[in-house]
Design a protein around this motif. Sequence first.
Motif, PDB file in Angstrom:
ATOM      1  N   ILE A   1      33.596 -13.865   2.966  1.00 47.78           N
ATOM      2  CA  ILE A   1      33.095 -13.499   1.643  1.00 47.78           C
ATOM      3  C   ILE A   1      32.284 -14.638   1.041  1.00 47.78           C
ATOM      4  CG2 ILE A   1      33.790 -12.890  -0.713  1.00 47.78           C
ATOM      5  CD1 ILE A   1      34.161 -10.668   1.369  1.00 47.78           C
ATOM      6  N   ALA A   2      32.782 -15.855   1.158  1.00 44.10           N
ATOM      7  CA  ALA A   2      32.092 -17.008   0.591  1.00 44.10           C
ATOM      8  C   ALA A   2      30.736 -17.228   1.243  1.00 44.10           C
ATOM      9  CB  ALA A   2      32.954 -18.259   0.751  1.00 44.10           C
ATOM     10  N   GLY A   3      30.603 -16.817   2.492  1.00 45.26           N
ATOM     11  CA  GLY A   3      29.338 -16.981   3.181  1.00 45.26           C
ATOM     12  C   GLY A   3      28.275 -16.003   2.746  1.00 45.26           C
ATOM     13  N   ARG A   4      28.673 -14.940   2.045  1.00 46.71           N
ATOM     14  CA  ARG A   4      27.711 -13.914   1.656  1.00 46.71           C
ATOM     15  C   ARG A   4      27.445 -13.904   0.152  1.00 46.71           C
ATOM     16  NH1 ARG A   4      30.327  -9.327   3.056  1.00 46.71           N
ATOM     17  NH2 ARG A   4      29.704  -9.614   5.219  1.00 46.71           N
ATOM     18  N   TYR A   5      28.472 -14.095  -0.640  1.00 51.85           N
ATOM     19  CA  TYR A   5      28.338 -14.012  -2.098  1.00 51.85           C
ATOM     20  C   TYR A   5      28.171 -15.406  -2.695  1.00 51.85           C
ATOM     21  CZ  TYR A   5      29.872  -9.106  -2.308  1.00 51.85           C
ATOM     22  OH  TYR A   5      29.975  -7.746  -2.177  1.00 51.85           O
ATOM     23  N   PRO A   6      27.178 -15.601  -3.542  1.00 53.25           N
ATOM     24  CA  PRO A   6      27.078 -16.885  -4.244  1.00 53.25           C
ATOM     25  C   PRO A   6      28.292 -17.164  -5.140  1.00 53.25           C
ATOM     26  CG  PRO A   6      25.007 -15.680  -4.392  1.00 53.25           C
ATOM     27  CD  PRO A   6      26.021 -14.732  -3.811  1.00 53.25           C
ATOM     28  N   VAL A   7      28.974 -16.100  -5.575  1.00 52.50           N
ATOM     29  CA  VAL A   7      30.141 -16.265  -6.433  1.00 52.50           C
ATOM     30  C   VAL A   7      31.360 -16.583  -5.560  1.00 52.50           C
ATOM     31  CG1 VAL A   7      31.619 -15.178  -8.165  1.00 52.50           C
ATOM     32  CG2 VAL A   7      29.189 -14.588  -8.052  1.00 52.50           C
ATOM     33  N   PRO A   8      32.066 -17.690  -5.801  1.00 51.54           N
ATOM     34  CA  PRO A   8      33.229 -18.043  -4.981  1.00 51.54           C
ATOM     35  C   PRO A   8      34.299 -16.957  -5.041  1.00 51.54           C
ATOM     36  CG  PRO A   8      32.571 -19.878  -6.381  1.00 51.54           C
ATOM     37  CD  PRO A   8      31.797 -18.683  -6.849  1.00 51.54           C
ATOM     38  N   PRO A   9      35.043 -16.737  -3.961  1.00 45.42           N
ATOM     39  CA  PRO A   9      36.076 -15.687  -3.953  1.00 45.42           C
ATOM     40  C   PRO A   9      37.090 -15.825  -5.076  1.00 45.42           C
ATOM     41  CG  PRO A   9      35.701 -16.506  -1.736  1.00 45.42           C
ATOM     42  CD  PRO A   9      34.918 -17.392  -2.659  1.00 45.42           C
ATOM     43  N   GLU A  10      37.432 -17.070  -5.437  1.00 44.47           N
ATOM     44  CA  GLU A  10      38.439 -17.258  -6.486  1.00 44.47           C
ATOM     45  C   GLU A  10      37.941 -16.811  -7.853  1.00 44.47           C
ATOM     46  OE1 GLU A  10      36.593 -21.382  -5.578  1.00 44.47           O
ATOM     47  OE2 GLU A  10      37.265 -19.589  -4.472  1.00 44.47           O
ATOM     48  N   ASN A  11      36.639 -16.547  -7.969  1.00 41.11           N
ATOM     49  CA  ASN A  11      36.077 -16.040  -9.231  1.00 41.11           C
ATOM     50  C   ASN A  11      35.771 -14.551  -9.169  1.00 41.11           C
ATOM     51  OD1 ASN A  11      36.211 -18.592 -10.330  1.00 41.11           O
ATOM     52  ND2 ASN A  11      34.084 -19.101  -9.846  1.00 41.11           N
ATOM     53  N   ARG A  12      36.297 -13.877  -8.144  1.00 35.95           N
ATOM     54  CA  ARG A  12      36.097 -12.432  -8.012  1.00 35.95           C
ATOM     55  C   ARG A  12      37.454 -11.752  -8.023  1.00 35.95           C
ATOM     56  NH1 ARG A  12      33.302 -10.763  -3.173  1.00 35.95           N
ATOM     57  NH2 ARG A  12      32.938  -8.864  -4.353  1.00 35.95           N
ATOM     58  N   ILE A  13      37.556 -10.683  -8.773  1.00 35.01           N
ATOM     59  CA  ILE A  13      38.857 -10.081  -9.059  1.00 35.01           C
ATOM     60  C   ILE A  13      39.596  -9.615  -7.801  1.00 35.01           C
ATOM     61  CG2 ILE A  13      37.979  -7.734  -9.446  1.00 35.01           C
ATOM     62  CD1 ILE A  13      39.998  -7.546 -11.786  1.00 35.01           C
ATOM     63  N   GLY A  14      38.863  -9.172  -6.812  1.00 35.52           N
ATOM     64  CA  GLY A  14      39.514  -8.647  -5.615  1.00 35.52           C
ATOM     65  C   GLY A  14      40.080  -9.704  -4.692  1.00 35.52           C
ATOM     66  N   TYR A  15      39.786 -10.987  -4.948  1.00 31.60           N
ATOM     67  CA  TYR A  15      40.168 -12.053  -4.023  1.00 31.60           C
ATOM     68  C   TYR A  15      40.918 -13.200  -4.690  1.00 31.60           C
ATOM     69  CZ  TYR A  15      36.852  -9.475  -1.216  1.00 31.60           C
ATOM     70  OH  TYR A  15      36.204  -8.459  -0.559  1.00 31.60           O
ATOM     71  N   ARG A  16      41.057 -13.170  -6.011  1.00 29.98           N
ATOM     72  CA  ARG A  16      41.681 -14.294  -6.705  1.00 29.98           C
ATOM     73  C   ARG A  16      43.089 -14.573  -6.203  1.00 29.98           C
ATOM     74  NH1 ARG A  16      40.179 -12.115 -12.555  1.00 29.98           N
ATOM     75  NH2 ARG A  16      37.923 -12.412 -12.463  1.00 29.98           N
ATOM     76  N   HIS A  17      43.894 -13.512  -6.151  1.00 28.09           N
ATOM     77  CA  HIS A  17      45.289 -13.697  -5.754  1.00 28.09           C
ATOM     78  C   HIS A  17      45.372 -14.209  -4.318  1.00 28.09           C
ATOM     79  CE1 HIS A  17      49.566 -13.105  -5.277  1.00 28.09           C
ATOM     80  NE2 HIS A  17      49.347 -12.325  -4.241  1.00 28.09           N
ATOM     81  N   SER A  18      44.579 -13.635  -3.433  1.00 27.47           N
ATOM     82  CA  SER A  18      44.620 -14.048  -2.040  1.00 27.47           C
ATOM     83  C   SER A  18      44.163 -15.493  -1.875  1.00 27.47           C
ATOM     84  CB  SER A  18      43.728 -13.123  -1.190  1.00 27.47           C
ATOM     85  OG  SER A  18      44.195 -11.793  -1.258  1.00 27.47           O
TER      86      SER A  18
END
Length: 439
Positions: free
Chosen positions: A417-434
Amino acid sequence: MTCASDAAAVAFDHAVAGYLTYRLDTAARVKACLAVDPDFCLAHVLRGYLTLAAFNLATVPAAREALALAKTAAVNATAREQAHVAALEAWVDGRLDELLARWEAIVARHPTDVLAFRLHHFNAFWLGRPEQMLAVVEATLPHWELGLAGRGAVLACRAFANEECGNYTVAENSGREAIALDPGDIWATHAVAHVMEMQGRRSEGILLLRDLEPHWQGGNNLKHHLWWHRGLYHLEREEFDEVLALYDKGFRNLGSPIVEMQPDLYIDVQNAASMLFRLQLQGVDVGDRWIELADKAEGRIGDCLNAFTLPHWMMALVHTGRYQAAEAFLAGLEAAAAGSDTIAGLVRLYALPISAAVLAHGRGRYQEAVELMRPALGGMYRLGGSHAQQDVLEQLFTDAAAKAGSKSDVLMMLERIAGRYPVPPENRIGYRHSATLVA
């Protein structure tokens, strides 16, 4: 074109314009064209194309009928028109690699054949081939002079192809240029909305769609998809009531004339199922909204014309506890996977294991879901769908891995995910917990 009169040619142009701009009355425009000239070869081809573009197995006989009429009318047609007939035949028969090649050949010889160009863009997208979308549009655009009718549609396609290939600046500039030509250009708006989704520009995205919405009057189901995009922005801001309101009054909107016309259209089903799934991952009670989707899913068992829709149908069956129907659905996928055409390979390698993973996840068998899905991740994009649409499948895998306690799989997906989205996973609702599991 080979047709009976200038009036027939004008009617055909009106129908193609309807297709390019996602007008709800496009089918009626084609019908009106054929009423003017019942032996109009390209009009019969267009009718066949639009029938198949619904990705519904029940409509294939109507496409075959259109093909037969087009072949009869093609006796005195030009080589370009006959090439369109051959393309329609390839699509009817499921020879999708040949289909793309035939449209590419038409566009190479006739760069302003906007119908061949736009249909190539559409089908390359649903086969997960953004590189082909981009190559064709960049080769074609120089032939579209300023002021030439159809240029806006080409710019909109350039915007979306570049967005899917990660070229966000080119994508946004092309999309905004198309919107300046026509504020009602739904595909151009859609491309810019994707750029904002990928870059995390949620507030700006909401404003963009709100301001352009008045221009969508007369549009077809694609405007539902724009409301879905707005729902994604609100989801990231944890405005769940707003998301559900958009679901009920916007992109699902049961009882509306558009939904009543095509209640199980692939894009509407994808919008609905993926949003409900995302909401449930956040602990939101979605009520009985899954039921009508599951009812329709049972009627589409064995229909695999759009491979990306298949895991979404499975979500509806699983989240209504219809496990017997879900097993029958998987059996239908296995039968389709045994074929030799393009879709059979996509079902075999991706849609089948991912749909089985949806079922395993729904039954709480999280490690099984991970094992089923992991081999498909690398080529999952071949199912079609955008990065924003495929994200629901990536959230499925991440959630299963987290619940199975597989930190290595969670880390692998977060890196992806981090390789595709400029927004870090920890700042996206679907990935914060993980993300906290591997921090």
